[in-house]
Write an enzyme that holds these catalytic residues in place. Structure first.
Site, PDB file in Angstrom:
ATOM      1  N   PHE A  33       0.709  -1.316   0.074  1.00 11.65           N
ATOM      2  CA  PHE A  33      -0.184   0.058  -0.038  1.00 11.65           C
ATOM      3  C   PHE A  33       0.826   1.154   0.047  1.00 11.65           C
ATOM      4  CE2 PHE A  33      -3.219  -3.123   1.540  1.00 11.65           C
ATOM      5  CZ  PHE A  33      -4.402  -2.596   0.838  1.00 11.65           C
ATOM      6  N   GLU A 189     -13.435 -11.363  11.197  1.00  8.15           N
ATOM      7  CA  GLU A 189     -13.815 -11.596   9.724  1.00  8.15           C
ATOM      8  C   GLU A 189     -13.687 -13.085   9.423  1.00  8.15           C
ATOM      9  OE1 GLU A 189     -12.024  -8.536   7.376  1.00  8.15           O
ATOM     10  OE2 GLU A 189     -13.286  -7.114   8.146  1.00  8.15           O
TER      11      GLU A 189
HETATM   12  C1  LIG Z   1      -4.829 -10.669   6.679  1.00  6.45           C
HETATM   13  C2  LIG Z   1      -4.733  -9.324   6.978  1.00  6.45           C
HETATM   14  C3  LIG Z   1      -6.165  -8.358   6.853  1.00  6.45           C
HETATM   15  C4  LIG Z   1      -5.830  -6.936   7.129  1.00  6.45           C
HETATM   16  N1  LIG Z   1      -7.024  -6.254   7.069  1.00  6.45           N
HETATM   17  C5  LIG Z   1      -6.866  -4.818   6.979  1.00  6.45           C
HETATM   18  C6  LIG Z   1      -8.128  -4.048   6.792  1.00  6.45           C
HETATM   19  O1  LIG Z   1      -9.141  -4.760   6.859  1.00  6.45           O
HETATM   20  N2  LIG Z   1      -8.078  -2.501   7.049  1.00  6.45           N
HETATM   21  C7  LIG Z   1      -6.794  -2.056   6.885  1.00  6.45           C
HETATM   22  O2  LIG Z   1      -6.595  -0.954   6.754  1.00  6.45           O
HETATM   23  N3  LIG Z   1      -5.594  -2.850   7.063  1.00  6.45           N
HETATM   24  C8  LIG Z   1      -5.638  -4.031   7.086  1.00  6.45           C
HETATM   25  N4  LIG Z   1      -4.334  -4.979   6.968  1.00  6.45           N
HETATM   26  C9  LIG Z   1      -3.103  -4.258   7.231  1.00  6.45           C
HETATM   27  C10 LIG Z   1      -2.855  -3.659   5.988  1.00  6.45           C
HETATM   28  O3  LIG Z   1      -2.828  -4.526   5.035  1.00  6.45           O
HETATM   29  C11 LIG Z   1      -1.253  -3.322   6.278  1.00  6.45           C
HETATM   30  O4  LIG Z   1      -1.392  -2.094   7.107  1.00  6.45           O
HETATM   31  C12 LIG Z   1      -0.671  -2.522   5.000  1.00  6.45           C
HETATM   32  O5  LIG Z   1      -0.660  -3.557   3.911  1.00  6.45           O
HETATM   33  C13 LIG Z   1       0.764  -2.111   5.101  1.00  6.45           C
HETATM   34  O6  LIG Z   1       1.026  -1.434   3.861  1.00  6.45           O
HETATM   35  P1  LIG Z   1       2.729  -1.273   3.611  1.00  6.45           P
HETATM   36  O7  LIG Z   1       3.078  -0.789   2.415  1.00  6.45           O
HETATM   37  O8  LIG Z   1       3.323  -0.768   4.608  1.00  6.45           O
HETATM   38  O9  LIG Z   1       3.195  -2.922   3.395  1.00  6.45           O
HETATM   39  P2  LIG Z   1       2.564  -4.085   2.600  1.00  6.45           P
HETATM   40  O10 LIG Z   1       1.192  -3.601   1.972  1.00  6.45           O
HETATM   41  O11 LIG Z   1       2.602  -5.368   3.567  1.00  6.45           O
HETATM   42  O12 LIG Z   1       3.807  -4.064   1.590  1.00  6.45           O
HETATM   43  C14 LIG Z   1       4.844  -4.540   1.684  1.00  6.45           C
HETATM   44  C15 LIG Z   1       5.646  -4.982   0.557  1.00  6.45           C
HETATM   45  O13 LIG Z   1       7.008  -5.347   0.607  1.00  6.45           O
HETATM   46  C16 LIG Z   1       7.525  -6.182   0.133  1.00  6.45           C
HETATM   47  N5  LIG Z   1       8.780  -6.854   0.714  1.00  6.45           N
HETATM   48  C17 LIG Z   1       8.887  -7.057   1.948  1.00  6.45           C
HETATM   49  N6  LIG Z   1       9.967  -7.608   2.296  1.00  6.45           N
HETATM   50  C18 LIG Z   1      10.543  -7.406   1.027  1.00  6.45           C
HETATM   51  C19 LIG Z   1      12.166  -7.673   0.750  1.00  6.45           C
HETATM   52  N7  LIG Z   1      12.886  -8.222   1.710  1.00  6.45           N
HETATM   53  N8  LIG Z   1      12.432  -7.381  -0.598  1.00  6.45           N
HETATM   54  C20 LIG Z   1      11.509  -7.060  -1.628  1.00  6.45           C
HETATM   55  N9  LIG Z   1      10.334  -6.734  -1.122  1.00  6.45           N
HETATM   56  C21 LIG Z   1       9.750  -6.773   0.102  1.00  6.45           C
HETATM   57  C22 LIG Z   1       6.300  -7.287   0.138  1.00  6.45           C
HETATM   58  O14 LIG Z   1       6.073  -8.302  -1.027  1.00  6.45           O
HETATM   59  C23 LIG Z   1       5.111  -6.354   0.041  1.00  6.45           C
HETATM   60  O15 LIG Z   1       4.679  -6.281  -1.462  1.00  6.45           O
HETATM   61  C24 LIG Z   1      -4.535  -6.223   7.149  1.00  6.45           C
HETATM   62  C25 LIG Z   1      -3.421  -7.230   6.949  1.00  6.45           C
HETATM   63  C26 LIG Z   1      -3.580  -8.449   7.032  1.00  6.45           C
HETATM   64  C27 LIG Z   1      -2.394  -9.417   6.818  1.00  6.45           C
END
Ligand SMILES: Cc1cc2nc3c(=O)[nH]c(=O)nc-3n(C[C@H](O)[C@H](O)[C@H](O)COP(=O)(O)OP(=O)(O)OC[C@H]3O[C@@H](n4cnc5c(N)ncnc54)[C@H](O)[C@@H]3O)c2cc1C
Length: 428
Positions: A33, A189
């Site tokens: 995200f 959920e």
């Molecule tokens: C099952 C579940 C349900 C959820 N439900 C909700 C909800 O209903 N509402 C809500 O607001 N939030 C929800 N969340 C939380 C939300 O999804 C996260 O807060 C959000 O995805 C965080 O975004 P981010 O960009 O920090 O990380 P992420 O979206 O997790 O993205 C991280 C990215 O980094 C990549 N990555 C990681 N490590 C490496 C590496 N070493 N090298 C290269 N790439 C890497 C991964 O492949 C991924 O694409 C939920 C989470 C989960 C797991």
């Protein structure tokens, strides 16, 4: 800040060619995200952007549980990163696992290569945390990736199949018992979805077992479910779960998990399917950056989301730790989205030699959680909604944030179909 304009040298994974340019080179690690939002917000900025992710797809994690419970197919909630960014001329994508960051040399390290950066955004999200009980992981898998969801779907569906041919009543009961550890939104959920899968979608498919006997136990160490929600809404969600036949056990820290089930307050609860929906810990970014981290391993950042002492390195989303009004920002998608947008703006301003803007401020639009196919709880400021209307709101919000027109249409169609037929479309 002194403008450090390095010549960007980007080795493109797929062509092996080297691109050189004189615009600053932005590297974004993680196309979740936060990272994807930052990349998109930089599409018109005079920078060269490289997005690195170990997966080839962006994943809509909030609907992962619907893949695990056979409501949706994996492709409905995943979109290829390359195709999302294909029209963005200043951006290229590398499929690779990042293994570290050379902060002094300003390079992102992968297994066999490295990429230089002028600005770095680390957005690598979080992973499961078993609170020091890593030995539980094989018996209580969590839900974080498409592979996790596909494995859980298989495990859940095969438990019903095994129960159908099991003759020992105790073994059969254990096969038909599903325990979810952690009653945050994902646990709630998923418990509702498993209950509906058993009692609606599968009910008439089996001959030997009565699926009404399926036991779904939602276990929570705290005194109530959905801690991020107001208590009155959490209570209504609990009542909705009970109506679906889910047993909610609060004040029940799990003491052990093994192949036979879980132990709570010294009592064993035999269950062949245990699902971990409790803690998460940040990715390894803190170690890569040699940064100070909080208890969940999240990197402590300054109010502009940069790393202390490294003004050109930013950490966002689930990987970052920032407090607002004395409380740490939650690990939710809107925080990551807003942080991604903010950091892109800060970088664009710096590149244009403009003064920095105000510190990052998170604007919460509230919380949503659904319990089954026609009930949800919604909290948005003074607005507290429950029931069908809240569920429609949950539906609209999730459809709106799904990436890709095709995904939105498919998911909408599948939800409508399942709502009308009470069937789960993705059981194959
Ligand atoms: C099952 C579940 C349900 C959820 N439900 C909700 C909800 O209903 N509402 C809500 O607001 N939030 C929800 N969340 C939380 C939300 O999804 C996260 O807060 C959000 O995805 C965080 O975004 P981010 O960009 O920090 O990380 P992420 O979206 O997790 O993205 C991280 C990215 O980094 C990549 N990555 C990681 N490590 C490496 C590496 N070493 N090298 C290269 N790439 C890497 C991964 O492949 C991924 O694409 C939920 C989470 C989960 C797991």
């Amino acid at each position: 800040m002194e403008k450090r304009l390095k010549t960007a040298v980007v080795r493109e994974e797929e062509s092996g060619s080297e691109k050189t340019g004189t615009v600053p080179h932005m590297v974004i690690i993680g196309a979740g995200f936060g990272g994807l939002q930052a990349a998109r917000a930089l599409r018109h900025a005079p920078v060269q952007v490289t997005v690195i992710d170990r997966s080839n797809h962006h994943l809509f994690q909030p609907l992962l549980y619907q893949v695990a419970t056979a409501d949706l197919s994996p492709a409905d909630i995943a979109a290829p990163i390359r195709s999302i960014l294909k029209h963005q001329k200043n951006t290229s994508v590398i499929l690779a696992e990042v293994t570290g960051v050379d902060v002094q040399g300003q390079r992102v390290l992968m297994h066999e290569r490295s990429v230089p950066y002028d600005y770095l955004i680390v957005a690598t999200g979080a992973r499961h945390s078993y609170f020091g009980h890593d030995a539980w992981e094989p018996f209580a898998p969590g839900l974080k990736s498409i592979d996790d969801a596909a494995m859980l779907r298989r495990k859940i569906l095969l438990a019903f199949e095994a129960a159908e041919i099991e003759t020992d009543p105790e073994q059969r009961r254990a096969l038909l018992t599903f325990v979810l550890v952690g009653a945050g939104p994902t646990g709630v959920e998923m418990a509702g979805a498993i209950a509906e899968l058993a009692r609606d979608a599968l009910a008439s498919d089996f001959r030997q077992i009565d699926l009404k006997a399926t036991r779904i136990v939602l276990v929570e160490a705290a005194s109530r479910i959905l801690l991020a929600f107001p208590e009155s809404l959490a209570n209504k969600a609990e009542r909705a779960l009970t109506r679906l036949g889910v047993e909610v056990r609060t004040n029940s820290p799990v003491e052990a998990i093994d192949s036979e089930g879980v132990v709570i307050a010294g009592n064993r609860l035999p269950a062949r399917t245990v699902i971990w929906t409790a803690g998460v810990a940040a990715s390894s970014a803190g170690q890569w950056l040699g940064a100070e981290v909080d208890r969940a391993g999240r990197v402590k950042v300054l109010s502009d989301l940069s790393l202390p002492g490294q003004p050109n390195v930013f950490v966002i989303g689930d990987t970052a730790s920032l407090s607002q009004k004395g409380k740490p920002l939650p690990g939710v998608a809107p925080v990551a989205l807003q942080e991604g947008r903010y950091v892109a703006q800060v970088i664009a301003q710096r590149v244009a030699d403009k003064k920095g803007g105000p510190p990052f401020r998170y604007h919460s639009h509230g919380n949503l959680a659904t319990v089954g196919r026609s009930f949800a709880v919604v909290e948005s400021g003074p607005l507290h909604l429950t029931g069908f209307l809240a569920w429609v709101m949950w539906l609209v919000v999730h459809i709106f944030y799904l990436i890709g027109f095709r995904n939105r249409l498919l998911v909408m169609f599948q939800w409508a179909w399942e709502y009308l037929t009470r069937a789960n479309a993705a059981r194959g």
